[in-house]
Design an enzyme around this catalytic site. Structure first.
Site, mmCIF file in Angstrom:
data_model
loop_
_atom_site.group_PDB
_atom_site.id
_atom_site.type_symbol
_atom_site.label_atom_id
_atom_site.label_comp_id
_atom_site.label_asym_id
_atom_site.label_seq_id
_atom_site.Cartn_x
_atom_site.Cartn_y
_atom_site.Cartn_z
ATOM 1 N N LYS A 297 19.022 2.314 5.229
ATOM 2 C CA LYS A 297 18.428 1.080 4.671
ATOM 3 C C LYS A 297 19.150 -0.179 5.174
ATOM 4 C CE LYS A 297 15.108 2.230 1.922
ATOM 5 N NZ LYS A 297 13.802 1.640 2.101
ATOM 6 N N TYR B 207 5.365 8.809 15.539
ATOM 7 C CA TYR B 207 6.746 9.277 15.480
ATOM 8 C C TYR B 207 6.954 10.716 15.014
ATOM 9 C CZ TYR B 207 5.913 7.394 10.747
ATOM 10 O OH TYR B 207 5.390 7.093 9.519
ATOM 11 N N CYS C 264 -4.523 -40.932 4.268
ATOM 12 C CA CYS C 264 -3.339 -40.349 3.616
ATOM 13 C C CYS C 264 -2.181 -40.272 4.614
ATOM 14 C CB CYS C 264 -3.683 -38.954 3.097
ATOM 15 S SG CYS C 264 -2.255 -38.084 2.461
ATOM 16 N N CYS D 57 -6.334 -32.976 -0.152
ATOM 17 C CA CYS D 57 -6.554 -34.412 -0.201
ATOM 18 C C CYS D 57 -7.474 -34.750 0.964
ATOM 19 C CB CYS D 57 -5.218 -35.138 -0.053
ATOM 20 S SG CYS D 57 -5.448 -36.885 0.268
ATOM 21 N N GLU E 100 15.428 5.785 15.236
ATOM 22 C CA GLU E 100 14.152 5.063 15.303
ATOM 23 C C GLU E 100 14.148 3.901 14.312
ATOM 24 O OE1 GLU E 100 11.093 7.967 14.474
ATOM 25 O OE2 GLU E 100 11.747 9.274 16.106
ATOM 26 N N CYS F 296 -2.946 -36.629 -4.970
ATOM 27 C CA CYS F 296 -2.181 -36.279 -3.775
ATOM 28 C C CYS F 296 -0.767 -36.852 -3.889
ATOM 29 C CB CYS F 296 -2.887 -36.843 -2.543
ATOM 30 S SG CYS F 296 -1.868 -36.778 -1.066
ATOM 31 N N CYS G 215 -0.491 -39.949 -1.265
ATOM 32 C CA CYS G 215 -1.267 -41.197 -1.293
ATOM 33 C C CYS G 215 -1.867 -41.502 -2.663
ATOM 34 C CB CYS G 215 -2.385 -41.146 -0.248
ATOM 35 S SG CYS G 215 -3.676 -39.961 -0.662
ATOM 36 N N LYS H 33 12.637 1.930 11.283
ATOM 37 C CA LYS H 33 11.739 2.326 10.195
ATOM 38 C C LYS H 33 10.801 1.158 9.933
ATOM 39 C CE LYS H 33 11.710 4.534 5.668
ATOM 40 N NZ LYS H 33 11.043 3.594 4.784
ATOM 41 N N ASP I 244 7.810 -1.071 8.415
ATOM 42 C CA ASP I 244 7.290 -1.226 7.070
ATOM 43 C C ASP I 244 5.774 -1.362 7.129
ATOM 44 O OD1 ASP I 244 7.442 -1.339 4.418
ATOM 45 O OD2 ASP I 244 8.179 -3.399 4.291
HETATM 46 S S1 IVH Z 1 9.417 10.192 9.704
HETATM 47 C C1 IVH Z 1 9.724 13.848 7.736
HETATM 48 N N1 IVH Z 1 9.791 8.049 11.139
HETATM 49 O O1 IVH Z 1 8.954 6.059 6.058
HETATM 50 C C2 IVH Z 1 9.888 12.452 7.979
HETATM 51 N N2 IVH Z 1 8.936 7.795 8.932
HETATM 52 O O2 IVH Z 1 10.172 7.408 3.670
HETATM 53 C C3 IVH Z 1 8.756 11.636 7.544
HETATM 54 N N3 IVH Z 1 8.460 5.473 8.314
HETATM 55 O O3 IVH Z 1 6.208 7.871 4.867
HETATM 56 C C4 IVH Z 1 8.527 10.417 8.227
HETATM 57 N N4 IVH Z 1 9.063 4.568 10.218
HETATM 58 O O4 IVH Z 1 5.762 5.682 6.153
HETATM 59 C C5 IVH Z 1 9.390 8.545 9.944
HETATM 60 N N5 IVH Z 1 10.160 6.250 12.530
HETATM 61 C C6 IVH Z 1 9.746 6.734 11.357
HETATM 62 C C7 IVH Z 1 9.266 5.901 10.325
HETATM 63 C C8 IVH Z 1 8.875 6.474 9.111
HETATM 64 C C9 IVH Z 1 8.577 4.341 9.016
HETATM 65 C C10 IVH Z 1 7.964 5.554 6.921
HETATM 66 C C11 IVH Z 1 6.773 6.461 6.740
HETATM 67 C C12 IVH Z 1 7.198 7.517 5.773
HETATM 68 C C13 IVH Z 1 8.356 6.860 5.077
HETATM 69 C C14 IVH Z 1 9.307 7.923 4.604
#
Ligand code: IVH
Length: 667
Positions: free
Chosen positions: A315, A227, A432, A427, A113, A409, A412, A115, A117
């Protein structure tokens, strides 16, 4: 079921269905405005029958009374976090550890999946109805943000049960986020309103969800992907994949990028592919999450103290790096906003060489205390312009000084002006050079002088060829000037001259709006038109006190206007326009207040007066005319042959008048 209840239910079903198509299936069947119309119909019916309002009605998404503070909700099961794999090697170690934990050498199946933000939330459904929602908090207890979560259209207020029945209790977890596009628009609005912009989409999402006033949350472009599970009573799932499918059936948005991977090789390929596509995704992603697919295997692996052994976050490379700030250069945009730009020692951030970063405005420079010569942390996030996050104070060289944006400015030399309470300095000079194109485009636009056929390309050509330097130059253009332009046919040149000539006959309000004075929009221009009875000389020499005495004009607008006229170039531009033939139609004085605040829609073939006359009559008595019927309409005046607008008025229960009845009202 009585008819009205049936109608309400049918509207709710339609709205829920369109929401589902939009957010889950990504396949909308109607336009936003058609959706709005259905929504307003439902709103009106519920207003008239408050006893029929239900907590899961789509109208309940508009926000509730502000709270003094959030209550807290203890999660039935803790909301865990994830261990990180910083590179491919650590991802491999994770896969090997999983196999060891399961005592197998066979490949393990994972769900891969993105991740996102944003911020993690839990949504609780009892008997299929959304009852409570909370943030993750410390994982054990979170903040009760039920009212705020209700305003997010992507969150179903009740479960769909056409494919599978609702579980008696269902806890769903997901990530609330803001798309890059939504973030951009929100920040533009923040700046327009003189507020500080949000640093990134994550902060914007968190700040929006954690508002004590859910009506504010309702205006923010928040979305969600679900998720994970909390507690579920009733159905159980053999795999995570099955659970995600159930979520979709129940109407939850699930990220379409989610894929099953069958071994480490596929895991690593997913990781690389998503990192490559990171910039193209409409939302920010800071990595991947790999989760063991089988529920039995998950149970066998169990959890560590705070994170499950069956999942890992892969990451992406850092999007934040440090570099030296060589200089700060004020830059001026098309709208006159002066933005400080940091010139950086070139540095590679997440695969792109960055040499410039925005410092937003003086307040941001002061807050971060950014100085020339500093070592700074720079961040690039997706399509967002790189920005300076903070100064590494330990590395500050000796003898640096605090930075102040110049008072003039950069393009100008005219004085820049920062209205009180606003973050951005501007400005206001009509001539300008940095703003010429933007000012001219505004001057000729539909709500302004409405010079048809005067598009962006023509503006570019005229300015680049030095034929136009300020807005009044438009009225000096000759046939020879125009035909000298590339791809300009003789007939087109003639047409343009004709529309320019016609545009000289305008109104005071349109002209004032066209000047692009900060904070003076179309509505305030009309207010000013009435107050100054179309007398521009009086308006130019007005004082802040006179302006503030006008209803709807506050001190900020008053100050902006007097500052604008204190620049003699601006007065000169206006006088030049007038001497080149710009004239205002006389303003109809206010005859009475009898229609004060009432909105009229005129429809059908009017026989007693023209549509324009009707509008003027309504306005002369304090009312206003609108082109479309909505719940905000007070009266519809229908002439012979009226069609859809009349029908809509009848549906919404809006009084319909004949032309004679309208005349009687104002006589
Ligand atoms: S699963 C037991 N799935 O990442 C697993 N988390 O570091 C818990 N996050 O607090 C979360 N996308 O805010 C999961 N596809 C995803 C995610 C996800 C983002 C974030 C979430 C969580 C943090 C964990």
């Amino acid at each position: 079921m009585p008819d009205i209840q049936k109608k309400i239910q049918s509207l709710r079903d339609q709205l829920n269905d369109h929401n589902y198509r939009y957010y889950v299936l990504d396949d909308p069947h109607i336009s936003d405005s058609e959706y709005d119309q259905l929504f307003r119909q439902l709103q009106k019916l519920e207003e008239d029958h408050p006893e029929l309002v239900a907590p899961d009605s789509p109208t309940q998404r508009v926000g509730a009374e502000p709270l003094a503070e959030f209550g807290s909700i203890t999660h039935r099961r803790p909301m865990l976090s994830l261990a990180n794999a910083m590179d491919e090697g650590e991802l491999r170690v994770f896969d090997e550890r999983v196999k060891k934990g399961l005592d197998t050498t066979d490949d393990v199946e994972y769900m891969a999946e993105p991740k996102l933000d944003g911020l993690a939330v839990e949504l609780i459904y009892e008997k299929g109805i959304f009852t409570n929602g909370s943030t993750r908090g410390d994982g054990i207890t979170g903040e009760d943000t039920t009212q705020n979560l209700k305003t997010i259209s992507a969150i179903p207020l009740s479960l769909r049960t056409d494919i599978r029945p609702a579980a008696p209790l269902l806890e769903v977890r997901g990530e609330v986020f803001m798309t890059k596009e939504g973030f951009k628009t929100l920040n533009q609005n923040q700046e327009k309103n003189g507020l500080l912009p949000f640093a990134n989409p994550r902060n914007a999402a968190a700040g929006s969800l954690r508002q004590l006033d859910s009506k504010i949350t309702a205006t923010r472009p928040l979305s969600i992907f679900c998720y994970e599970t909390g507690t579920i009573d009733g159905p159980s799932f053999d795999t995570h994949e099955e659970f995600l499918n159930a979520l979709k059936d129940w109407g939850f948005p699930v990220n379409p990028e989610i894929k099953k991977v069958n071994n480490f090789k596929e895991m690593s390929a997913f990781q690389k592919e998503l990192e490559k596509r990171r910039g193209e995704l409409p939302y920010e992603v800071d990595g991947t999450v790999f989760k063991v697919n089988s529920s039995a295997q998950r149970n066998a692996l169990g959890i560590r103290s705070r994170s499950p052994r069956w999942a890992i976050a892969g990451k992406f490379k850092a999007q934040q790096v440090t570099t030296t700030l060589i200089d700060i250069i004020p830059s001026i945009g098309r709208t006159g906003a002066v933005t400080p730009v940091a010139k950086l020692e070139p540095v590679n951030v997440g695969g792109v060489v960055v040499t410039n970063a925005t410092l937003h405005n003086q307040d941001e420079i002061d807050r971060k205390d950014v100085r020339v010569g500093d070592t700074v942390l720079v961040q690039r996030a997706g399509d967002v312009i790189p920005e300076v996050v903070k100064v590494i104070l330990g590395k500050r060289p000796k003898n640096t000084t605090a930075y102040q944006l110049p008072k003039e400015c950069p393009a100008c030399g005219h004085e820049v002006f920062r209205p009180e309470g606003e973050a951005v300095a501007r400005c206001q000079n009509l001539s300008c050079p940095a703003q010429v194109k933007g000012r001219i485009e505004h001057f000729v636009s539909k709500t302004a002088l409405d010079i048809d056929g005067f598009g962006e390309k023509l503006v570019d050509q005229l300015v680049d060829k030095n034929l136009v330097h300020r807005v009044d130059d438009i009225f000096k253009l000759t046939y020879d000037d125009l035909v000298s332009l590339e791809r300009m046919a003789e007939k087109s040149a003639q047409n343009i001259l004709t529309v320019i000539q016609a545009a000289k006959q305008t109104t005071f309000a349109r002209f004032i709006y066209a000047l692009g004075i900060r904070n003076v929009g179309a509505h305030i221009s009309k207010v000013l038109e009435k107050s100054y009875a179309g007398n521009i000389d009086k308006f130019i020499s007005t004082s802040a006190e006179e302006l503030e005495a006008i209803d709807e004009v506050g001190p900020i607008v008053a100050e902006t206007i007097t500052k604008f006229w204190s620049d003699c170039t601006n007065v000169d531009v206006v006088e030049s326009c007038l001497s080149l033939g710009v004239q205002f139609e006389s303003v109809v004085g206010l005859k009475s207040n009898i229609l004060d605040g009432k909105t009229f829609v005129f429809t059908g073939a009017l026989t007693q007066f023209s549509r324009n006359e009707a509008k003027e009559m309504a306005e002369a008595h304090g009312g206003r005319a609108s082109g479309s019927v909505s719940i905000k309409t007070d009266y519809v005046v229908a002439g012979p042959g009226a069609g859809s607008k009349l029908k809509k008025a009848e549906e919404l229960g809006i009084p319909v008048l004949s032309e004679e009845e309208f005349l009687a009202m104002i006589s």
